[in-house]
Design a protein around this motif. Structure first.
Motif, PDB file in Angstrom:
ATOM      1  N   GLY A 190     -24.989  14.414  25.652  1.00 51.60           N
ATOM      2  CA  GLY A 190     -23.798  15.189  26.041  1.00 51.60           C
ATOM      3  C   GLY A 190     -24.001  16.503  26.714  1.00 51.60           C
ATOM      4  O   GLY A 190     -23.048  17.329  26.616  1.00 51.60           O
ATOM      5  N   THR A 191     -25.352  16.696  26.965  1.00 52.51           N
ATOM      6  CA  THR A 191     -25.570  18.188  27.485  1.00 52.51           C
ATOM      7  C   THR A 191     -24.842  18.667  28.644  1.00 52.51           C
ATOM      8  O   THR A 191     -24.226  19.759  28.502  1.00 52.51           O
ATOM      9  N   LEU A 192     -24.500  17.797  29.817  1.00 54.62           N
ATOM     10  CA  LEU A 192     -23.813  18.315  30.895  1.00 54.62           C
ATOM     11  C   LEU A 192     -22.299  18.434  30.348  1.00 54.62           C
ATOM     12  O   LEU A 192     -21.779  19.406  30.824  1.00 54.62           O
ATOM     13  N   GLY A 193     -21.960  17.508  29.674  1.00 52.92           N
ATOM     14  CA  GLY A 193     -20.369  17.540  29.267  1.00 52.92           C
ATOM     15  C   GLY A 193     -20.351  19.012  28.381  1.00 52.92           C
ATOM     16  O   GLY A 193     -19.297  19.580  28.719  1.00 52.92           O
ATOM     17  N   ILE A 194     -21.273  19.117  27.629  1.00 55.28           N
ATOM     18  CA  ILE A 194     -20.941  20.451  26.672  1.00 55.28           C
ATOM     19  C   ILE A 194     -21.043  21.442  27.590  1.00 55.28           C
ATOM     20  O   ILE A 194     -20.283  22.524  27.360  1.00 55.28           O
ATOM     21  N   ALA A 195     -22.048  21.615  28.466  1.00 55.73           N
ATOM     22  CA  ALA A 195     -22.107  22.562  29.397  1.00 55.73           C
ATOM     23  C   ALA A 195     -20.720  22.844  30.367  1.00 55.73           C
ATOM     24  O   ALA A 195     -20.254  24.142  30.403  1.00 55.73           O
ATOM     25  N   ALA A 196     -20.174  21.659  30.518  1.00 55.55           N
ATOM     26  CA  ALA A 196     -18.719  21.927  31.425  1.00 55.55           C
ATOM     27  C   ALA A 196     -17.751  22.494  30.544  1.00 55.55           C
ATOM     28  O   ALA A 196     -16.935  23.319  30.783  1.00 55.55           O
ATOM     29  N   SER A 197     -17.850  21.906  29.245  1.00 50.22           N
ATOM     30  CA  SER A 197     -16.789  22.449  28.107  1.00 50.22           C
ATOM     31  C   SER A 197     -17.053  24.014  27.960  1.00 50.22           C
ATOM     32  O   SER A 197     -16.046  24.806  27.864  1.00 50.22           O
ATOM     33  N   LEU A 198     -18.363  24.345  27.787  1.00 53.99           N
ATOM     34  CA  LEU A 198     -18.800  26.019  27.549  1.00 53.99           C
ATOM     35  C   LEU A 198     -17.941  26.808  28.908  1.00 53.99           C
ATOM     36  O   LEU A 198     -17.689  27.798  28.537  1.00 53.99           O
ATOM     37  N   LEU A 199     -17.977  26.196  30.140  1.00 58.89           N
ATOM     38  CA  LEU A 199     -17.537  26.778  31.223  1.00 58.89           C
ATOM     39  C   LEU A 199     -16.185  26.725  31.376  1.00 58.89           C
ATOM     40  O   LEU A 199     -15.435  26.707  32.516  1.00 58.89           O
ATOM     41  N   GLU A 200     -15.449  26.259  30.336  1.00 59.54           N
ATOM     42  CA  GLU A 200     -13.864  26.085  30.290  1.00 59.54           C
ATOM     43  C   GLU A 200     -13.141  25.303  31.218  1.00 59.54           C
ATOM     44  O   GLU A 200     -12.145  25.242  31.619  1.00 59.54           O
ATOM     45  N   ALA A 201     -13.790  23.905  31.235  1.00 57.98           N
ATOM     46  CA  ALA A 201     -13.342  22.632  31.601  1.00 57.98           C
ATOM     47  C   ALA A 201     -12.142  22.375  30.765  1.00 57.98           C
ATOM     48  O   ALA A 201     -12.432  22.679  29.326  1.00 57.98           O
ATOM     49  N   SER A 202     -11.108  22.079  31.107  1.00 63.76           N
ATOM     50  CA  SER A 202     -10.027  21.726  30.471  1.00 63.76           C
ATOM     51  C   SER A 202     -10.027  20.466  29.754  1.00 63.76           C
ATOM     52  O   SER A 202      -9.381  20.295  28.640  1.00 63.76           O
TER      53      SER A 202
END
Lengths: 205, 122
Positions: free
Chosen positions: A60-72
């Motif tokens: 989940g690294t990339l998805g988690i990174a996207a989430s941390l950068l406020e992907a909705s």
């Protein structure tokens, strides 16, 4: 969030305990993952407020990174249930929301282009030939704006031709070349660390 | 699995022509609060299959999502709150998704739908 901060948080993401060779499960390290998602956000505005999918998400690294950068909304897809269990633990540890789907990228059960951005670290296609382009094909069918993906620099021409001619991407651009320093995760890796040159690509639809 | 994910998924068994929308079998639901973002809702609205979303909401016990919807309703904050809740706050933790054509059951366990096909379905 600053790049350094993102990289540091991603350093806490647990990775595969027993990577599966046939799936080419290589962890996306915090250095590469943070740069990839940070560039997608700061240069192109493709993460914050968007629906983002991570294909072959593994832990989940990339998805988690996207989430941390406020992907909705973030959806991670992987064929390996054990990897998704690790991803679920990572999400809980970091208090990040992400949807997980157990699915095969080769015959992905998605109805069409519904996400804005796909960000992924697909298999390089060295164990199973063509796996890299299968991921790219699925991503280009699912994203409405752009796809970010890592491919071996040695396959640059092949990737570009495949994306533009066969998969009908509108543009295909190498954003930067990165060093993928794989810890020797498999027995066939003789050296302790294997350094591979990879391209960070951005494709548009 | 939230209803936005449900709205993306289809049954991809070889030969199936109408694999969408999957019906929902509920065993366990959870509600988790999430930040309300009207701009996101307006952005995602045109990409949704509304009828499928409406039916999915009904199957998780939400009967306040209208069957027909007009983009002008996106200015109504009461409607947006209901839309937000149904789309993003209700999680199917245990249950299944069922193909409308073949009746094939895709189990949902610990919130993760298993969409993997068997060898003879590819």
């Amino acid at each position: 969030m600053k790049l350094k901060q993102l990289e540091s948080i991603l350093g806490d993401v647990s990775q595969f305990s027993k990577p599966k060779i046939d799936l080419e499960q290589y962890p996306t390290g915090p250095h590469i993952a943070s740069r990839m998602v940070y560039m997608a956000e700061t240069t192109f505005g493709d993460i914050s407020g968007k629906v983002v999918a991570d294909f072959g998400c593994g832990c989940g690294t990339l998805g988690i990174a996207a989430s941390l950068l406020e992907a909705s909304y973030v959806v991670g897809v992987d064929i390996d249930y054990q990897a998704l269990e690790v991803a679920q633990n990572n999400m809980q540890e970091l208090e990040v929301e992400m949807e997980l789907v157990l699915d095969n990228i080769q015959d992905l059960s998605w109805r069409g282009p519904v996400v804005d951005t796909v960000i992924m670290n697909p298999p390089f296609g060295t164990r199973r030939k063509g796996a890299d382009m299968e991921f790219l094909s699925a991503a280009l069918k699912t994203a409405t704006t752009s796809v970010y993906s890592l491919h071996k620099t040695s396959t640059r021409e092949h990737v570009q031709r495949g994306a533009l001619r066969d998969l009908k991407a509108k543009t295909a651009e190498v954003l930067c070349e990165l060093r993928y320093d794989l810890p020797a995760s498999y027995k066939f890796h003789k050296k302790r660390e294997v350094d591979i040159a990879v391209d960070l690509w951005r494709f548009t639809i | 699995m939230r209803l936005l994910t449900h709205n993306m998924l289809t049954c991809n068994i070889k030969g199936v022509t109408k694999g969408f929308p999957l019906s929902i079998e509920v065993q366990k639901l959870e509600t988790k609060e999430t930040d309300f973002n009207p701009d996101f809702l307006k952005n995602i609205f045109p990409k949704l299959e509304w009828k499928a979303f409406h039916d999915a909401a009904l199957s998780v016990g939400l009967n306040d999502i209208p069957e027909q919807v007009d983009p002008v309703m996106l200015e109504d904050s009461e409607f947006l709150q209901k839309f937000h809740h149904a789309l993003l706050e209700v999680h199917l933790e245990e249950g299944a998704l069922i193909c409308p054509e073949t009746g094939r059951r895709f189990p949902v366990s610990k919130g993760v739908p298993n969409m993997l096909l068997h060898e003879d379905e590819v």
